[in-house]
Design a protein around this motif. Structure first.
Motif, PDB file in Angstrom:
ATOM      1  N   GLY A 493       0.788  -1.233   0.000  1.00  0.00           N
ATOM      2  CA  GLY A 493       0.000   0.000   0.000  1.00  0.00           C
ATOM      3  C   GLY A 493       0.817   1.278   0.000  1.00  0.00           C
ATOM      4  O   GLY A 493       0.253   2.370   0.164  1.00  0.00           O
ATOM      5  N   TYR A 494       2.126   1.192  -0.218  1.00  0.00           N
ATOM      6  CA  TYR A 494       2.960   2.398  -0.225  1.00  0.00           C
ATOM      7  C   TYR A 494       3.071   2.972  -1.639  1.00  0.00           C
ATOM      8  O   TYR A 494       3.200   2.222  -2.614  1.00  0.00           O
ATOM      9  N   ASP A 495       3.009   4.289  -1.743  1.00  0.00           N
ATOM     10  CA  ASP A 495       3.311   4.954  -3.011  1.00  0.00           C
ATOM     11  C   ASP A 495       4.820   4.941  -3.210  1.00  0.00           C
ATOM     12  O   ASP A 495       5.590   5.204  -2.276  1.00  0.00           O
ATOM     13  N   VAL A 496       5.269   4.644  -4.432  1.00  0.00           N
ATOM     14  CA  VAL A 496       6.703   4.582  -4.711  1.00  0.00           C
ATOM     15  C   VAL A 496       7.018   5.388  -5.963  1.00  0.00           C
ATOM     16  O   VAL A 496       6.161   5.585  -6.832  1.00  0.00           O
ATOM     17  N   VAL A 497       8.243   5.851  -6.032  1.00  0.00           N
ATOM     18  CA  VAL A 497       8.739   6.585  -7.195  1.00  0.00           C
ATOM     19  C   VAL A 497       9.985   5.875  -7.695  1.00  0.00           C
ATOM     20  O   VAL A 497      10.945   5.690  -6.947  1.00  0.00           O
ATOM     21  N   THR A 498       9.957   5.445  -8.966  1.00  0.00           N
ATOM     22  CA  THR A 498      11.107   4.787  -9.571  1.00  0.00           C
ATOM     23  C   THR A 498      11.588   5.605 -10.764  1.00  0.00           C
ATOM     24  O   THR A 498      10.975   6.618 -11.118  1.00  0.00           O
ATOM     25  N   GLU A 499      12.660   5.159 -11.383  1.00  0.00           N
ATOM     26  CA  GLU A 499      13.159   5.870 -12.563  1.00  0.00           C
ATOM     27  C   GLU A 499      12.094   5.934 -13.652  1.00  0.00           C
ATOM     28  O   GLU A 499      11.928   6.947 -14.315  1.00  0.00           O
ATOM     29  N   GLN A 597      10.645  17.163  -8.977  1.00  0.00           N
ATOM     30  CA  GLN A 597      10.598  16.363  -7.759  1.00  0.00           C
ATOM     31  C   GLN A 597       9.349  16.640  -6.926  1.00  0.00           C
ATOM     32  O   GLN A 597       8.810  15.744  -6.277  1.00  0.00           O
ATOM     33  N   SER A 598       8.875  17.889  -6.966  1.00  0.00           N
ATOM     34  CA  SER A 598       7.709  18.247  -6.150  1.00  0.00           C
ATOM     35  C   SER A 598       6.436  17.559  -6.620  1.00  0.00           C
ATOM     36  O   SER A 598       5.457  17.478  -5.881  1.00  0.00           O
ATOM     37  N   ASP A 599       6.430  17.060  -7.860  1.00  0.00           N
ATOM     38  CA  ASP A 599       5.254  16.358  -8.372  1.00  0.00           C
ATOM     39  C   ASP A 599       5.309  14.859  -8.088  1.00  0.00           C
ATOM     40  O   ASP A 599       4.378  14.133  -8.408  1.00  0.00           O
ATOM     41  N   LEU A 600       6.407  14.402  -7.498  1.00  0.00           N
ATOM     42  CA  LEU A 600       6.589  12.972  -7.257  1.00  0.00           C
ATOM     43  C   LEU A 600       6.303  12.662  -5.792  1.00  0.00           C
ATOM     44  O   LEU A 600       6.957  13.194  -4.903  1.00  0.00           O
ATOM     45  N   LYS A 601       5.354  11.786  -5.554  1.00  0.00           N
ATOM     46  CA  LYS A 601       4.943  11.448  -4.187  1.00  0.00           C
ATOM     47  C   LYS A 601       5.194   9.973  -3.925  1.00  0.00           C
ATOM     48  O   LYS A 601       4.694   9.117  -4.646  1.00  0.00           O
ATOM     49  N   GLY A 602       5.973   9.682  -2.897  1.00  0.00           N
ATOM     50  CA  GLY A 602       6.199   8.296  -2.533  1.00  0.00           C
ATOM     51  C   GLY A 602       7.654   8.023  -2.193  1.00  0.00           C
ATOM     52  O   GLY A 602       8.513   8.905  -2.251  1.00  0.00           O
ATOM     53  N   ILE A 603       7.931   6.791  -1.818  1.00  0.00           N
ATOM     54  CA  ILE A 603       9.286   6.350  -1.476  1.00  0.00           C
ATOM     55  C   ILE A 603      10.136   6.300  -2.737  1.00  0.00           C
ATOM     56  O   ILE A 603       9.720   5.747  -3.758  1.00  0.00           O
ATOM     57  N   ARG A 604      11.316   6.880  -2.680  1.00  0.00           N
ATOM     58  CA  ARG A 604      12.218   6.836  -3.829  1.00  0.00           C
ATOM     59  C   ARG A 604      12.904   5.477  -3.878  1.00  0.00           C
ATOM     60  O   ARG A 604      13.495   5.032  -2.888  1.00  0.00           O
ATOM     61  N   ILE A 605      12.841   4.834  -5.022  1.00  0.00           N
ATOM     62  CA  ILE A 605      13.527   3.559  -5.232  1.00  0.00           C
ATOM     63  C   ILE A 605      14.453   3.723  -6.428  1.00  0.00           C
ATOM     64  O   ILE A 605      14.009   4.098  -7.519  1.00  0.00           O
ATOM     65  N   MET A 606      15.726   3.441  -6.223  1.00  0.00           N
ATOM     66  CA  MET A 606      16.682   3.586  -7.327  1.00  0.00           C
ATOM     67  C   MET A 606      17.906   2.726  -7.054  1.00  0.00           C
ATOM     68  O   MET A 606      18.135   2.286  -5.920  1.00  0.00           O
ATOM     69  N   THR A 607      18.682   2.498  -8.103  1.00  0.00           N
ATOM     70  CA  THR A 607      19.927   1.772  -7.912  1.00  0.00           C
ATOM     71  C   THR A 607      20.955   2.687  -7.261  1.00  0.00           C
ATOM     72  O   THR A 607      20.825   3.914  -7.290  1.00  0.00           O
TER      73      THR A 607
END
Length: 900
Positions: A493-499, A597-607
């Motif tokens: 149920g978490y919002d995430v942000v990926t590349e 970045q301000s339009d991106l909501k959630g946990i950042r996931i990246m390498t």
């Protein structure tokens, strides 16, 4: 601390790299240097934009900024003197041709300047990567035409690779082919095929051994059916047969046979290597030919294409002195960011400029060279980055290297943990210090065999303490791991942000615009339904309109449905890079621009690799989910520092039979170990407040650090709670162009989509900009510059028409009267958070005169509004009177409109 012209900072993570770049840049400005003479280059658009923004903000807020003391120290002036000069320096900066950009854009600028010399049209489009399918089809056609099909098949057999794998190898070699000689293997004699000889000797040895009493296991090791079977035998790589299996029956002549077999196999391996590279380089030559032909036909160049073509210009077609003189003879200061990631080719392009600056002759007298970087953060060797360049270049140009030891990013607990983890692991590691005000922080190392579930619980714990999702970053070893993390956290149920989700074209408002444009163009109901679903309206509300004017159609759509978030506005700007609606609907999915970045909501996931240069409040570094991959690259590169000395074909067990290959392989393994340590260092230095390491019990990516399970410090979460978002308000959009004419920030010109008219208008403005004085002699020289830049894209007779129009202008009585005074061309101004460029600004006896050139009278009311804004800005900035004129340079007359 006196200003040192030649200086480098080895800047560890969080040690104020950008701060020092900005201080250096501004110090040059306060020492009286022209902003156009300073080139500041970095690797990413984000870093370049951050530096440009920091320069402007620092100048605007200098009285309260910490940079003030450092600038005063470097300039040998008092802080009061610096502040007295601040306004003048800011004005000079804003009206100059500022050269803060990425290396790629700098090289692109060079190539545009000399495009015709390289066989390209100056208006080429920059793309991330070429169309892979189209390139593959064209490449195979080139193979067929060149009758190289057999060579390609032979190469595939030699390397045991499929076509797709070979195509990927060719793409990788393309970016670095300038480092080696494509014809280097042509004159080398191919050794005789010794397959049968090796097999015959092996069977003779087997016959001798099998005639003696042996264990069943030893007998099996001597059963040889084929040459490939021989290569699998463990005894083949032994120094002697006098070991466990054969010790009791060993005779000296067995080793004589073993040595003869080894020599034959080593020779056969060398033969295979030579055949491989001979075929590979022949095929690579056809690949390069295909890339060049496709680039010229499509007028689209990737960053690799640009860099390689500039290198060709510099080393094969033009004298470097001529190239840099024509590019801009004023260049005298060079600032380079992230220098440890520079490739050999990039440095080779920059080297003549550095040498010219170092010589201190002529215009470069008083020049300077400054670079920053950190070899511990060199993680892009696979892209061609050579960290050895950092210290080699410092030594070559007698540049003093000073380490920056204080970490201003992370809390002290994290800094101390990182120091303990890497001391004695990374060669020459210098422990970082932490200021008193950065005391505190939290570190934990968790060991588990259920990595994903432990990660979810750690996220749950952070969120439970009131930490916003946007303040949490999860770093993974591979993209595949990132996808698994995304899926697992999303299922919780978490919002995430990926590349992928962070791309501009992935944002809901932008997707709606794209679906709308496709509906308007194709007329298919599916696109209307998609658009309606994205913006939650009934499909009947979405009508099909004429989209020949893409900008106007999109702006109207955005206003009608109130979609003007930052992503939508950024997308409208991006649309200006497309020729027409057809290119938009067919090519827009390839746009790689990241959304705000301000339009991106959630946990950042990246390498870990993607996280370099970034920082986050709370970081979780996750162990590798799968097993480590073995080397799949068929080539072993042999480097001596930054110089490529040789290339070897990777063959199993060859290192036991070939000392040269063994040495190269060991050097590669050592480089891979350094890469891993550097990647670990990057991973553990992204966190500001808390760092969590989740490692597995066996086969851990963290094994080189020998991290113990631990928990250090207290988790801070106060003062970092996100503020409630205000209800969105309708946004007013005003588009801006970026660039000097076509390269700097500028309000929109005539709303025409006539390509020829646009290029004519740009060429007309460029000619006026290039004129030293407004006289026939200067016009002649300026026309030559315009012909070099725009000649290939202007219609027949356009250059003559430009000469006629400007010739009429410089003899016009009104123009002669208005340009008496201090003339400033392409004047950049910043007012009310907006930046604009005035074509011509003249100062005379306490009054400013604004002149804006136009080649047509379409939308005159907008032109007048634009002049009005310029007058307001100039009056506010200078406190003096400003008047404004529109100058219509038409085919028949020069017409003036005073804007009251």
């Amino acid at each position: 601390m006196a200003f040192e012209p030649f200086l480098a900072y080895e800047a560890s993570a969080g040690s104020g790299k950008t701060f020092n770049l900005v201080v250096r840049y501004l110090s040059l400005l306060f020492m009286g240097e022209n902003p156009a003479s300073i080139v500041a280059l970095t690797f990413t658009n984000k870093a370049a934009n951050e530096m440009l923004e920091r320069v402007i903000i620092t100048l605007e807020e200098l009285p309260s900024r910490s940079e003030l003391a450092q600038i005063a120290l470097l300039c040998a002036k008092s802080e009061e003197e610096i502040l007295d000069e601040r306004r003048a320096v800011l004005e000079r900066f804003l009206r100059s041709d500022v050269q803060i950009s990425t290396l790629d854009k700098f090289f692109g600028r060079i190539l545009r300047k000399f495009a015709l010399n390289a066989g390209f049209v100056p208006t080429f489009k920059t793309i991330q990567q070429p169309h892979e399918t189209a390139l593959l089809e064209r490449f195979l056609n080139e193979i067929e035409v060149s009758k190289a099909t057999d060579a390609l098949v032979h190469l595939s057999i030699l390397s045991d690779k499929r076509l797709n794998d070979l195509f990927g190898l060719l793409a990788a070699l393309y970016s670095k082919y300038k480092e080696f000689d494509l014809n280097g293997f042509d004159g080398i004699e191919i050794p005789q095929d010794l397959t049968d000889t090796a097999l015959s000797l092996a069977r003779e040895l087997a016959s001798s051994v099998l005639s003696k009493p042996l264990s069943e296991r030893a007998r099996k090791t001597m059963q040889i059916e084929s040459y490939d079977d021989l290569l699998e035998k463990s005894w083949l790589t032994k120094p002697t047969l006098e070991y466990w299996d054969f010790k009791k029956i060993y005779e000296p002549h067995m080793d004589d046979l073993l040595v003869a077999i080894q020599k034959a196999v080593a020779s056969q391996m060398r033969r295979r290597e030579l055949l491989y590279f001979k075929e590979l380089f022949a095929i690579l030559g056809l690949y390069i030919k295909t890339r060049n032909a496709m680039s010229k036909q499509s007028n689209e160049l990737s960053f690799d294409d640009i860099t390689l073509n500039v290198h060709t210009l510099l080393r094969e077609k033009l004298e470097s002195e001529f190239l840099y003189f024509r590019l801009d003879s004023r260049l005298k200061h060079l600032l380079l960011d992230e220098f440890q990631d520079t490739s050999i080719i990039q440095f080779d392009i920059l080297r003549p400029l550095i040498e010219e600056i170092r010589s201190g002759i002529g215009v470069n007298e008083g020049g300077s060279f400054f670079f920053v970087g950190d070899v511990k953060q060199s993680i892009y060797r696979f892209r061609g980055g050579v960290s050895a360049l950092f210290h080699q270049v410092a030594e070559l140009f007698d540049v003093r290297v000073e380490p920056l030891r204080v970490n201003y990013r992370s809390r002290s607990a994290i800094v101390e943990f990182v120091n303990r983890s890497f001391e004695g692991k990374i060669k020459g590691y210098i422990p970082q210090q932490s200021p008193e005000k950065y005391a505190g922080g939290y570190v934990e190392v968790i060991e588990t065999d259920d990595l994903l579930e432990t990660l979810a619980k750690r996220v749950e714990g952070l969120v439970g303490k009131g930490i916003a999702l946007e303040e949490i970053a999860v770093l993974t070893v591979t993209n595949k791991d990132g996808s698994a993390v995304e899926e697992h956290l999303s299922s919780k149920g978490y919002d995430v942000v990926t590349e992928t989700t962070a791309r501009l074209v992935a944002q809901r408002s932008v997707r709606a615009i794209i679906e709308y444009l496709r509906y308007c163009y194709f007329g298919e109901a599916i696109y209307r339904a998609n658009c309606a679903a994205l913006i939650a309206v009934d499909p009947s509300r979405i009508g099909r309109v004429d989209v020949s004017d893409v900008d106007a159609a999109v702006i109207d759509f955005v206003r009608r449905f109130r979609l003007a978030d930052k992503s939508a506005l950024m997308f409208i700007e991006a649309l200006r890079g497309y020729r027409d609606i057809e290119e938009v609907v067919l090519e827009i999915d390839r746009l790689d621009t990241a959304s705000p970045q301000s339009d991106l909501k959630g946990i950042r996931i990246m390498t870990v690799h993607k996280s370099k240069g970034l920082e986050f409040e709370h970081v979780i570094v996750l162990d590798r989910l799968g097993n480590a991959r073995s080397h799949s690259d068929p080539i072993v590169y042999e480097y001596d520092g930054a110089q490529l000395r040789g290339m070897h074909y990777r063959i199993k067990n060859r290192e036991a039979l070939d000392r040269g290959y063994a040495k190269a392989l060991e050097a590669e393994k050592e480089a891979a170990r350094e890469d891993q340590l550097n990647a670990l260092y990057v991973a553990l230095t992204r966190a500001a407040l808390s760092l969590s390491v989740i490692r597995k019990t066996k086969g851990s990516w963290f094994e080189p650090l020998e991290l113990p399970v631990c928990e250090i410090g207290l988790l801070e979460c106060g003062g970092h709670r996100p503020q409630p978002l205000a209800a969105p308000q309708p946004s007013t959009y005003k588009g801006l162009r970026f660039g000097r004419q076509d390269e700097t920030l500028r309000p929109p010109k005539e709303a025409t989509h006539d390509y020829a008219a646009v290029q004519f208008g740009l060429a007309l403005h460029y000619t006026l900009e290039m004129m030293g004085d407004f006289d026939p002699s200067s016009l002649k020289n300026a026309l030559e510059s315009t012909r070099n830049r725009y000649g290939a894209v202007l219609h027949s007779g356009a250059m003559e028409e430009i000469e006629r129009r400007i010739g009429r202008l410089i003899t016009d009585g009104m123009f002669e009267k208005l340009v008496r005074g201090d003339i400033r061309k392409e004047q950049m101004i910043r007012h009310k958070e907006a930046i604009g460029i005035i074509d011509l600004l003249v100062y005379n006896e306490g009054q400013w005169t604004i002149i804006d050139y136009k080649s047509g009278r379409e939308e005159e009311h907008k032109h007048k509004d634009q002049i009005g804004r310029y007058k307001e800005a100039i009056t506010a900035l200078t406190g003096e009177k400003a008047v404004g004129y529109l100058c219509y340079i038409t085919e028949e007359t020069i017409e003036w409109v005073e804007c009251l």
